[in-house]
Design an enzyme around this catalytic site. Structure first.
Site, PDB file in Angstrom:
ATOM      1  N   LYS A 260       0.901  -1.265  -0.013  1.00  0.00           N
ATOM      2  CA  LYS A 260       0.062  -0.123  -0.052  1.00  0.00           C
ATOM      3  C   LYS A 260       0.934   1.314  -0.085  1.00  0.00           C
ATOM      4  O   LYS A 260       0.546   2.400  -0.261  1.00  0.00           O
ATOM      5  CB  LYS A 260      -0.872  -0.028   1.095  1.00  0.00           C
ATOM      6  CG  LYS A 260      -0.466   0.245   2.557  1.00  0.00           C
ATOM      7  CD  LYS A 260      -1.433   0.175   3.492  1.00  0.00           C
ATOM      8  CE  LYS A 260      -1.020   0.196   4.993  1.00  0.00           C
ATOM      9  NZ  LYS A 260      -1.438  -0.754   5.870  1.00  0.00           N
ATOM     10  N   ARG A 261       2.157   0.934   0.240  1.00  0.00           N
ATOM     11  CA  ARG A 261       2.941   2.271   0.401  1.00  0.00           C
ATOM     12  C   ARG A 261       3.392   2.980  -1.028  1.00  0.00           C
ATOM     13  O   ARG A 261       3.529   3.913  -1.456  1.00  0.00           O
ATOM     14  CB  ARG A 261       4.313   1.993   1.119  1.00  0.00           C
ATOM     15  CG  ARG A 261       4.258   2.272   2.559  1.00  0.00           C
ATOM     16  CD  ARG A 261       5.398   1.884   3.375  1.00  0.00           C
ATOM     17  NE  ARG A 261       5.627   0.529   3.187  1.00  0.00           N
ATOM     18  CZ  ARG A 261       5.217  -0.271   3.732  1.00  0.00           C
ATOM     19  NH1 ARG A 261       4.215  -0.208   4.999  1.00  0.00           N
ATOM     20  NH2 ARG A 261       5.436  -1.808   3.757  1.00  0.00           N
TER      21      ARG A 261
END
Ligand code: GLU
Length: 502
Positions: A260-261
């Site tokens: 998700k980063r």
């Protein structure tokens, strides 16, 4: 009814991740294909990070994708169905306590009084000696009096499960084939219950999979190294060991793990962009699996019919936004006009809310545009970009964009003036794309221009954009008066830029 029982066990500690959605889908497809049972279980023991909002996001996201379970919670916080419940781990705490008590009584687990500081010092020592971190077994053989002394000193114990030091754990993974992992690589005896009495993941997952008679554990490859711990726990609990199928990781284009980063991983974000569930499910199914044929556009029913767990690839599945958009476009084209208009509505409304359009088109207006719009929509949200210019009062075209490369402002103003006259003449008689184009082409030929130059100038003047659905269709949709008014405005701007004619 087959005795195949599979489950998805998300933790409500974040929004529905596309990896979780893919795992849920593969479990669902496998269960439906084999006539088995699909279970949804919430691993909510991380109370600090679990929220009902995430629970809702996960459940809604899976429902949006058409993924339904036979057992598990209905809606967030709501009632559940199934005979193996409860399906929320926080409501199963006494089961873990009971299992831990049993393991302790059978000496398969023990109380460990090491403090976090002591464990930290141990880890640092191991790091300095370039050893892999593992619990030393300090408390593995405490005498009764040593235990009493620790208790008297106020130390609260954790429960550790004994990991045999020199064993090879082997299993045949349905996707990855034969896997062998040495127990020496597992980090030593495993904490299964914290000092505050709450159970830990490896323990709860094994207790629950056993209690829920799970036959196949289908989950992400990131769990592969956990599987030997679970197998040892199943053995210790006297439970049957399920079959395992570890799904390939989902990778970015550079083959790094999709996180998700670095990437957009929340399913809700794709939904908000106007990916439609038919396409999203289809795409997720192809992340690691294929029919073995060229066929790519498959409905849920077709996926259920064709899905084979053993045909899932073991190598990483690269996520391709382009392919997802392509599939979405394919599915959008298959929608009926009414259905598409219904689905476009919220996205058109969002254009209005964001101030990018000035009014909402009527259904009939949208319907009339579908022949040229439907096949050009990669996502529902692209509707604004594609035809939003039709629903604004005033356009303010950029002079730089109006002037084709080979022309200057004065030439462009003159060309648009001539085109305006031609358009005004035909338009008075018949305002149809087929009628507007030929006289404009004639004008281009008479003046020795390039059609692309004139048409680009007209396009920017009437739409404000350099790329649109077919220009003459767009002019017709815009209407005679408004088209002329926009041409006039562009000519005016160009003339101002060009200065007084000498
Ligand atoms: N809560 C775990 C996860 O979401 C479940 C893993 C499993 O399927 O065993 O990764």
């Amino acid at each position: 009814m087959s005795d195949i029982r599979v489950r998805i066990a998300p933790s409500p500690t974040g929004p529905l991740h596309l990896g979780t959605a893919r795992t849920a889908l593969f479990n669902f497809l496998f269960a439906r294909h084999t006539g088995g049972t699909f279970i949804f279980r919430l691993e909510d023991t991380d109370q600090a990070r679990s929220t009902e909002a995430y629970e809702l996001d996960i459940i809604n996201g899976l429902h949006w994708l058409g993924i339904r379970w036979d057992e598990g919670p209905g809606v967030a916080g709501g009632t559940e169905h199934g005979t193996y419940g409860p399906y929320r781990q926080m409501q199963r705490l006494e089961r873990y306590t009971e299992a831990a008590t049993r393991l302790l009584a059978e000496d398969k687990a023990y109380y460990c009084y090491c403090t976090p500081e002591e464990l930290d010092a141990e880890r640092k020592r191991q790091e300095a000696a370039h050893e892999s971190p593992r619990y030393s077994g300090h408390c593995a053989r405490l005498t009764a009096s040593e235990r009493v002394a620790f208790e008297a000193a106020g130390r609260l114990p954790v429960v550790r499960f004994r990991i045999p030091p020199n064993r090879t754990i082997a299993f045949d993974d349905i996707i990855r084939g034969h896997v062998e992992i040495e127990t020496s690589a597992l980090g030593g005896d495993l904490v299964i219950v914290r000092s505050d009495g709450t159970p830990l993941y490896h323990f709860t997952v094994a207790v629950d999979d056993a209690a829920m008679a799970i036959s196949h554990v289908i989950r992400g490859e990131d769990h592969l190294s956990n599987t030997p711990k679970h197998i040892l726990l199943f053995e210790a609990l006297g439970s049957a060991i399920p079959q395992f199928a570890h799904l390939p990781l989902i990778l970015n284009a550079d083959r790094s793990k999709m996180s998700k980063r670095k990437s957009q991983t929340a399913v809700a974000a794709y939904r908000a962009e106007g990916f439609i569930p038919e396409a999203f499910v289809n795409y997720l199914a192809l992340l690691g699996w294929s029919t073995g044929t060229e066929e790519e556009v498959l409905s849920s029913a077709e996926l259920i019919e064709r899905f084979e767990l053993s045909a899932v690839n073991s190598s990483g599945a690269v996520f391709s936004r382009d392919r997802l958009e392509w599939l979405n476009g394919q599915w959008i084209r298959r929608l009926s006009a009414t259905d598409l208009i219904d689905r476009l509505r919220p996205f058109v409304q969002a254009e209005l809310d964001a101030g990018r359009i000035d009014w909402l088109p009527a259904d009939d207006e949208l319907r009339a545009l579908l022949p040229v719009v439907q096949e050009r929509l990669p996502t529902l949200a692209a509707v604004g970009e594609l035809i939003g210019f039709l629903f604004v009062d005033n356009l303010d075209p950029d002079v730089a964009a109006l002037v084709p490369k080979r022309w200057d402002a004065a030439t462009t103003a003159a060309a648009l003036t001539a085109a305006r006259q031609t358009i005004a003449e035909v338009g008075r008689v018949a305002w149809e794309a087929d009628e507007i184009e030929p006289p404009l082409r004639q004008l281009v030929e008479d003046r020795g221009w390039k059609a692309g130059d004139l048409f680009m100038a007209i396009r920017v003047a009437v739409t404000g954009r350099t790329a649109t659905p077919p220009l003459f269709d767009m002019m017709v949709a815009l209407g005679y008066e408004r088209t002329l008014a926009r041409l006039d405005r562009a000519i005016e701007k160009l003339a101002a830029q060009a200065g007084p004619t000498p």
